[in-house]
Design a protein around this motif. Structure first.
Motif, PDB file in Angstrom:
ATOM      1  N   THR A  77       0.825  -1.220   0.000  1.00  0.00           N
ATOM      2  CA  THR A  77       0.000   0.000   0.000  1.00  0.00           C
ATOM      3  C   THR A  77       0.853   1.262   0.000  1.00  0.00           C
ATOM      4  N   MET A  78       1.929   1.248   0.751  1.00  0.00           N
ATOM      5  CA  MET A  78       2.776   2.449   0.848  1.00  0.00           C
ATOM      6  C   MET A  78       3.383   2.798  -0.507  1.00  0.00           C
ATOM      7  N   GLN A  79       3.812   1.781  -1.251  1.00  0.00           N
ATOM      8  CA  GLN A  79       4.391   2.045  -2.577  1.00  0.00           C
ATOM      9  C   GLN A  79       3.340   2.611  -3.523  1.00  0.00           C
ATOM     10  N   LYS A  80       2.109   2.117  -3.384  1.00  0.00           N
ATOM     11  CA  LYS A  80       1.021   2.641  -4.222  1.00  0.00           C
ATOM     12  C   LYS A  80       0.757   4.112  -3.896  1.00  0.00           C
ATOM     13  N   LEU A  81       0.802   4.450  -2.614  1.00  0.00           N
ATOM     14  CA  LEU A  81       0.596   5.839  -2.231  1.00  0.00           C
ATOM     15  C   LEU A  81       1.706   6.747  -2.777  1.00  0.00           C
ATOM     16  N   TRP A  82       2.956   6.275  -2.726  1.00  0.00           N
ATOM     17  CA  TRP A  82       4.067   7.066  -3.268  1.00  0.00           C
ATOM     18  C   TRP A  82       3.920   7.271  -4.777  1.00  0.00           C
ATOM     19  N   ASP A  83       3.503   6.220  -5.483  1.00  0.00           N
ATOM     20  CA  ASP A  83       3.328   6.329  -6.942  1.00  0.00           C
ATOM     21  C   ASP A  83       2.243   7.353  -7.281  1.00  0.00           C
ATOM     22  N   ALA A  84       1.132   7.307  -6.515  1.00  0.00           N
ATOM     23  CA  ALA A  84       0.051   8.264  -6.750  1.00  0.00           C
ATOM     24  C   ALA A  84       0.490   9.682  -6.377  1.00  0.00           C
ATOM     25  N   PHE A  85       1.292   9.803  -5.348  1.00  0.00           N
ATOM     26  CA  PHE A  85       1.802  11.116  -4.923  1.00  0.00           C
ATOM     27  C   PHE A  85       2.697  11.722  -6.010  1.00  0.00           C
ATOM     28  N   ASP A  86       3.527  10.901  -6.638  1.00  0.00           N
ATOM     29  CA  ASP A  86       4.453  11.394  -7.669  1.00  0.00           C
ATOM     30  C   ASP A  86       3.720  11.970  -8.878  1.00  0.00           C
ATOM     31  N   ILE A  87       2.562  11.399  -9.203  1.00  0.00           N
ATOM     32  CA  ILE A  87       1.816  11.890 -10.382  1.00  0.00           C
ATOM     33  C   ILE A  87       0.621  12.757  -9.964  1.00  0.00           C
ATOM     34  N   THR A  88       0.551  13.092  -8.664  1.00  0.00           N
ATOM     35  CA  THR A  88      -0.511  13.942  -8.107  1.00  0.00           C
ATOM     36  C   THR A  88      -1.897  13.377  -8.424  1.00  0.00           C
ATOM     37  N   ASP A  89      -2.055  12.064  -8.218  1.00  0.00           N
ATOM     38  CA  ASP A  89      -3.341  11.393  -8.425  1.00  0.00           C
ATOM     39  C   ASP A  89      -4.050  11.306  -7.072  1.00  0.00           C
ATOM     40  N   LYS A  90      -4.798  12.382  -6.726  1.00  0.00           N
ATOM     41  CA  LYS A  90      -5.425  12.446  -5.408  1.00  0.00           C
ATOM     42  C   LYS A  90      -6.584  11.463  -5.273  1.00  0.00           C
ATOM     43  N   ALA A  91      -7.229  11.099  -6.369  1.00  0.00           N
ATOM     44  CA  ALA A  91      -8.319  10.117  -6.303  1.00  0.00           C
ATOM     45  C   ALA A  91      -7.777   8.761  -5.859  1.00  0.00           C
ATOM     46  N   ALA A  92      -6.645   8.367  -6.447  1.00  0.00           N
ATOM     47  CA  ALA A  92      -6.035   7.092  -6.055  1.00  0.00           C
ATOM     48  C   ALA A  92      -5.545   7.151  -4.610  1.00  0.00           C
ATOM     49  N   MET A  93      -4.947   8.281  -4.229  1.00  0.00           N
ATOM     50  CA  MET A  93      -4.464   8.418  -2.855  1.00  0.00           C
ATOM     51  C   MET A  93      -5.619   8.349  -1.866  1.00  0.00           C
ATOM     52  N   LYS A  94      -6.760   8.967  -2.216  1.00  0.00           N
ATOM     53  CA  LYS A  94      -7.936   8.909  -1.354  1.00  0.00           C
ATOM     54  C   LYS A  94      -8.424   7.473  -1.192  1.00  0.00           C
TER      55      LYS A  94
END
Length: 872
Positions: free
Chosen positions: A794-811
């Motif tokens: 999960t943490m790696q997925k959050l970092w990947d979404a953070f890098d591309i500013t995908d707030k929907a995925a981060m949510k």
């Protein structure tokens, strides 16, 4: 007999004193004579050296006069220019040396070693040849002068044999014989006088040697012989009194053994008394605690609180007596374990917050944000010291006063910490400070009557601090207040300090602090300065309204308001209402209060307050409150509620269905244990003694055992050893639950094979925490196992979404993480995930540091969960 021994002792001391005085005088006389003799010999040698030097110089004068005559004759008859130049140089050298030696013999010359102290005979002899000396000297100088002119006026030197030079040479020759004869007499006279001086010095040396021998003879006759006789008598006396010494030694040994037995009996008595008192106290306190969790009438609730607090007061007195006894016997041992200073202070404040609120006293927490919070030492003893000082400060501070506790780096030694507890109480007069830390004493009897207490607390605190290598002192002004200070050297843990960096848009903003307590305003303004904000303070709501009124002030210069709720005349809540409704200002407001009642907090939800923060608070909590005030909407309690029902609910979720065996012989304690454990859903069985406990474990499956120590049939130690001998129960959690609280009791429990130790009276929260800690090493819950399996990536997925500013995925990821961590009881993960989820929903930026914090917490949780076996 004691009087006779004392008189004999005094008589012996007098004799020894007399002999010592005469012996010192004798040695002094010998020393003086010896030193005088050495000095005389040294003086004789120096005189001989001087006389030899004078004789040598005087003899040399005769030789120099001959060299002078020779040089003058050679110069007269020299034909060549080079020879003439050589003899002129020789004559000049001889003249200078001859004249200097002559003057040195007469008047002295330190460089030549001539003292210039001649006898009248020698002085007359020098006067007799003075004419010859001056004539030869003047003639030689005249020759040198004429020779110099001759060489300058004639290139070949043909005119050098003038009649004048010949005349001067003849003059030298005519005076030489008389001068040589006179110098011979002077040399002989010097030699004669030197011999006379040496003879006199030898006579003096002989006299000193004779006196020294005489003194030694007299010392031997009148001092050393009586001293030897007295020494013989002293040895005889010592031999006679040896039997008495042995007798006294035997009596001292018997007395020491009796004292040790008395000390051991005292320790055993205190241990037994502690056990006997703690056993019924456990029932009293635990029953009162259980009753307070029920729906009671206000009167009954008040009485139960009195029972509960009085029970712990009595427990505190018992602990003071036990601690004092252990310190007095030198049996107190200190632990060395890591802890966090800020967490320690927050726990202490939590202990006293309700009492301070009931008494109407403001608690202030003044921790320097720049100190290293990690430390290693005995945190339990440090907590005891600060709690004791804190309890005294609250006791002696009236309603409306303040009590401040804090820590900072020591000014003189940066490795030491300076702790302080300050109050605005009754204070003390200076004459009472000297005995403030004496055991069983207070400032005066009137204070004892009014406020109570054993007078042991400060004495124990002082002794603990000194054992830990620190120093404690007090400063007090009568009717103004008291400050207790103490310093300690604690090993510091290196860690990354929190950086209090507000966003640029918040930095340098102006804040107004509104509080009627001056000390609190100073503390808050100090924090604001560290955060980079400007601030002012006022002491009332009316003054705040004057500054904020747009009629009197065209431009509102404040960007943040920090207002205390409880103030005289106009409280904080009324001040906020006037700001919002009358002045129509939308300035962010932080409300501060010491209230802990949730119903009171709910009353401010609709009054336009942005953040609600409970006193006392530290820099970190205040920093978070300021950020929340500008970033979030609505009220956010900075300190979560921690009432008994919430704690019980948390334990119920984690411990429900656990099967526990309680080995306890006291019926009252059995009922209390059943009530406490069953309240959170634990299944309880009772064993009335150690033998029943062993039989129950052998015949039934339990998740853990609470084992009392002092029981009939088989005690708790023996029962535990028997259970551990069976390999099936090597990992069965066994927790000591006992009224034994003396030194070594916990060590004995662990040596017997137990996993934990809880002393009576039992504190429910500590009991449940100890139980959970022992159970955590046994198995994983189904929710923890699911969390471990599900969120490895999960943490790696959050970092990947953070890098591309995908707030929907981060949510989506953070929402799922929040739900699963809540089920697994992982509060920190849940709170961080919830923050990320809300920031994504509001579209606000997410700080990278927040994700780093989440990653750190997740890694720690994963390591912990992986180290535990599955529930299966």
């Amino acid at each position: 007999m004691d009087t006779e021994l004392k008189m004999n002792s005094n008589e012996k001391k007098h004799k020894i004193k007399w002999l010592s005085a005469f012996y010192i005088l004798a040695l002094s006389a010998i020393a003086i004579l010896t030193i005088t003799g050495q000095a005389l010999i040294q003086y004789s040698l120096i005189k001989q050296s001087h006389d030899s030097r004078i004789i040598n110089i005087a003899g040399r004068q005769r030789m120099l006069s001959q060299r002078l005559t020779k040089s003058a004759l050679a110069l007269q008859f020299a034909q060549k220019h080079e020879d003439r130049k050589v003899w002129a140089k020789e004559l000049s050298f001889v003249v200078n040396l001859w004249e200097r030696s002559h003057l040195g013999l007469l008047d002295g010359d330190a460089e030549l070693g001539l003292p210039g102290t001649n006898s009248q005979t020698i002085i007359k002899m020098f006067r007799a040849i003075e004419f010859n000396h001056q004539a030869m000297l003047l003639a030689a100088r005249a020759i040198l002068k004429l020779e110099s002119r001759s060489m300058e006026s004639s290139n070949n030197g043909e005119n050098r044999h003038s009649a004048v030079i010949i005349h001067h040479v003849k003059l030298i020759l005519s005076n030489e014989a008389d001068f040589l004869e006179g110098m011979d007499g002077i040399v002989f006279q010097y030699d004669k006088e030197a011999k006379l001086k040496i003879d006199r010095l030898k006579q003096n040396e002989l006299l000193l040697m004779t006196m020294t021998l005489l003194v030694l003879f007299l010392e031997g006759l009148f001092i050393f012989r009586p001293m030897i006789n007295r020494i013989k008598l002293a040895f005889s006396s010592l031999l006679e009194s040896e039997e008495e010494i042995r007798q006294y030694a035997d009596e001292l040994g018997i007395a020491k053994e009796a004292a040790e037995q008395a000390a051991e009996a005292k320790s055993m008595f205190l241990a037994n008394m502690s056990h006997e008192i703690r056993t019924p106290m456990n029932g009293v306190i635990a029953a009162a605690d259980l009753a307070l969790r029920q729906d009671l009438t206000p009167v009954l609730k008040k009485y139960m609180k009195i029972i509960y607090s009085s029970g712990f007061s009595l427990l505190g007195i018992i602990n003071d007596i036990l601690d004092f006894s252990k310190i007095e016997a030198g049996k107190l041992e200190l632990e060395q374990a890591p802890f966090m200073l800020d967490e320690l202070f927050e726990d202490i404040v939590g202990m006293f917050s309700v009492k301070a609120e009931d008494k109407g006293v403001d608690l202030l927490l003044d921790i320097n944000p720049k100190i290293i919070m990690g430390a290693t030492g005995d945190s339990l003893r440090l907590r005891q010291i600060i709690s004791n000082l804190m309890g005294n400060a609250l006791k002696f501070t009236a309603r409306g006063g303040t009590v401040t506790i804090g820590v900072k780096n020591h000014e003189e030694n940066e490795n030491d910490l300076h702790f302080f507890v300050k109050d605005t109480g009754i204070g003390m007069k200076k004459e009472y400070l000297d005995r403030l830390f004496d055991p069983f004493s207070q400032a005066n009897s009137s204070i004892t009557r009014k406020f109570g207490g054993t007078g042991l607390g400060l004495a124990i605190s002082k002794q603990l601090i000194e054992i830990m290598g620190g120093h404690i002192w007090a400063e007090s002004t009568y009717k103004v207040g008291t400050v207790f200070h103490f310093t300690l050297s604690l090993l510091r843990s290196e860690h990354r300090e929190r950086q209090y960096q507000l966003p640029d848009k918040i930095k340098k903003l102006n804040a107004l602090v509104v509080d009627d307590t001056h000390e609190f305003c100073v503390l808050v303004q100090r924090y604001l300065k560290i955060f980079g904000m400007q601030s002012e303070s006022v002491s009332s709501g009316n003054k705040a309204l004057e500054l904020l009124n747009p009629v009197t002030n065209n431009i509102t210069k404040y960007d943040l308001l920090i207002i205390d709720w409880l103030m005289p005349q106009m409280d904080g809540l009324e001040t906020v209402k006037r700001i919002r409704k009358d002045l129509k200002l939308e300035i962010p407001i932080i409300m501060m209060t010491g209230f802990s009642d949730k119903t009171q907090k709910d009353t401010v939800l609709k009054e336009g307050i942005d953040v609600f923060i409970t006193k006392p608070f530290n820099a970190s909590t205040f920093f978070d409150a300021i950020q929340d005030c500008f970033i979030k909407k609505g009220i956010k309690p900075i300190k979560p509620e921690n009432n008994g029902k919430d704690v019980t609910a948390d334990f119920t979720r984690k411990l429900k269905g656990t099967r526990i065996l309680v080995a306890e012989d006291n019926l009252t304690n059995q009922e209390i244990a059943i009530a406490i454990l069953e309240e959170v859903g634990i299944i309880v069985d009772i064993a009335n003694n150690g033998k029943e406990a062993v039989d129950a474990v052998m015949n039934k499956t339990y998740d853990a055992v609470f084992m009392d120590i002092q029981m009939p049939e088989i005690d708790g130690y023996e029962a535990t050893k028997i259970i551990r001998e069976d390999k099936r129960f090597e990992t069965l959690p066994i927790i000591a639950m006992t009224a034994h609280a003396m030194k070594g009791d916990s060590d004995n429990c662990f040596e017997a094979g137990m996993n934990g130790y809880v002393s009576k009276p039992i504190k429910q929260e500590l009991l449940f925490k100890t139980l959970m800690n022992t159970l955590e090493t046994k198995k994983l819950s189904i929710h923890e196992k699911n969390f471990l399996d599900k969120h490895q990536t999960t943490m790696q997925k959050l970092w990947d979404a953070f890098d591309i500013t995908d707030k929907a995925a981060m949510k989506s990821f953070s929402s799922e993480l929040k739900a699963d961590s809540a089920k697994a009881g992982l509060a920190k993960i849940k709170n961080i995930s919830n923050t990320i989820c809300k920031l994504c929903m509001t579209g606000k930026p997410i700080n990278k540091a927040l994700l780093e914090h989440l990653e750190t917490e997740l890694n720690q949780i994963f390591e912990k969960l992986k180290s535990q076996p599955d529930s299966a």
